[in-house]
Design an enzyme around this catalytic site. Sequence first.
Site, mmCIF file in Angstrom:
data_model
loop_
_atom_site.group_PDB
_atom_site.id
_atom_site.type_symbol
_atom_site.label_atom_id
_atom_site.label_comp_id
_atom_site.label_asym_id
_atom_site.label_seq_id
_atom_site.Cartn_x
_atom_site.Cartn_y
_atom_site.Cartn_z
ATOM 1 N N ARG A 139 38.691 26.888 19.639
ATOM 2 C CA ARG A 139 38.767 25.434 19.714
ATOM 3 C C ARG A 139 37.369 24.823 19.814
ATOM 4 O O ARG A 139 36.499 25.344 20.527
ATOM 5 C CB ARG A 139 39.621 25.003 20.917
ATOM 6 C CG ARG A 139 41.055 25.444 20.754
ATOM 7 C CD ARG A 139 42.016 24.799 21.732
ATOM 8 N NE ARG A 139 43.271 25.547 21.697
ATOM 9 C CZ ARG A 139 44.203 25.431 20.742
ATOM 10 N NH1 ARG A 139 44.030 24.548 19.757
ATOM 11 N NH2 ARG A 139 45.286 26.171 20.759
ATOM 12 N N ASN A 172 31.247 21.335 6.700
ATOM 13 C CA ASN A 172 30.008 20.599 6.487
ATOM 14 C C ASN A 172 28.934 21.560 5.991
ATOM 15 O O ASN A 172 28.781 22.663 6.532
ATOM 16 C CB ASN A 172 29.560 19.923 7.786
ATOM 17 C CG ASN A 172 30.523 18.834 8.216
ATOM 18 O OD1 ASN A 172 31.001 18.067 7.389
ATOM 19 N ND2 ASN A 172 30.834 18.777 9.505
ATOM 20 N N HIS A 202 31.623 27.647 8.964
ATOM 21 C CA HIS A 202 32.850 27.405 9.723
ATOM 22 C C HIS A 202 33.706 26.373 9.016
ATOM 23 O O HIS A 202 33.200 25.404 8.452
ATOM 24 C CB HIS A 202 32.537 26.949 11.156
ATOM 25 C CG HIS A 202 31.593 25.800 11.268
ATOM 26 N ND1 HIS A 202 30.225 25.935 11.140
ATOM 27 C CD2 HIS A 202 31.812 24.475 11.481
ATOM 28 C CE1 HIS A 202 29.649 24.750 11.276
ATOM 29 N NE2 HIS A 202 30.593 23.846 11.473
HETATM 30 P P1 AMP Z 1 29.174 21.087 12.161
HETATM 31 O O1 AMP Z 1 28.668 19.720 12.495
HETATM 32 O O2 AMP Z 1 30.142 21.094 11.009
HETATM 33 O O3 AMP Z 1 28.063 22.096 12.018
HETATM 34 O O4 AMP Z 1 30.107 21.500 13.374
HETATM 35 C C1 AMP Z 1 29.701 22.220 14.470
HETATM 36 C C2 AMP Z 1 30.804 22.087 15.477
HETATM 37 O O5 AMP Z 1 30.652 23.107 16.451
HETATM 38 C C3 AMP Z 1 30.837 20.749 16.221
HETATM 39 O O6 AMP Z 1 32.099 20.134 16.016
HETATM 40 C C4 AMP Z 1 30.645 21.175 17.693
HETATM 41 O O7 AMP Z 1 31.397 20.392 18.590
HETATM 42 C C5 AMP Z 1 31.092 22.608 17.679
HETATM 43 N N1 AMP Z 1 30.517 23.477 18.690
HETATM 44 C C6 AMP Z 1 29.206 23.619 19.014
HETATM 45 N N2 AMP Z 1 29.044 24.517 19.989
HETATM 46 C C7 AMP Z 1 30.288 24.998 20.274
HETATM 47 C C8 AMP Z 1 30.798 25.954 21.197
HETATM 48 N N3 AMP Z 1 29.992 26.622 22.041
HETATM 49 N N4 AMP Z 1 32.133 26.174 21.233
HETATM 50 C C9 AMP Z 1 32.956 25.479 20.408
HETATM 51 N N5 AMP Z 1 32.538 24.574 19.513
HETATM 52 C C10 AMP Z 1 31.231 24.320 19.452
#
Ligand code: AMP
Length: 115
Positions: A31, A89, A102
């Site tokens: 999540r 993204n 991801h």
């Molecule tokens: P992006 O902007 O597509 O690179 O998305 C990165 C996502 O990772 C964001 O939605 C963050 O909230 C999420 N994120 C960052 N660190 C963590 C973590 N330790 N556990 C879960 N989600 C994370």
Amino acid sequence: VTDPNCIFCRIAAGEIPGDIVYQDNQVVAFRDIQPVAPTHVLVIPREHIASVSALNPSQAQLAGALLLAAGAIAEQEGLSEAGYRIVTNTGPAAGQTVFHLHLHILGGRQLGTMG
Ligand code: AMP
């Protein structure tokens, strides 16, 4: 292949906590810590790949496994009937912040238009 400086590699390896909802030998899903929808799950390959732009044809099976896992996780999360969105993204214009490939699975509410 894991990168010790990559937060998502470390979650996949169990070195830092994640709310894991699915894992197999290729893929891990957990999540998002800052959810933007009632259900917000990230699906990653265990292998460190920076983004879709860094995928190469030898990783086609893994890329397919990632998408299939996302569909199965959406089903598991009860999103399939109402519907959901999968987003990845890629690079600065999309606001990518974690440089480990991801898929975001977003659901549980009516989603707005794209972009
Ligand atoms: P992006 O902007 O597509 O690179 O998305 C990165 C996502 O990772 C964001 O939605 C963050 O909230 C999420 N994120 C960052 N660190 C963590 C973590 N330790 N556990 C879960 N989600 C994370």
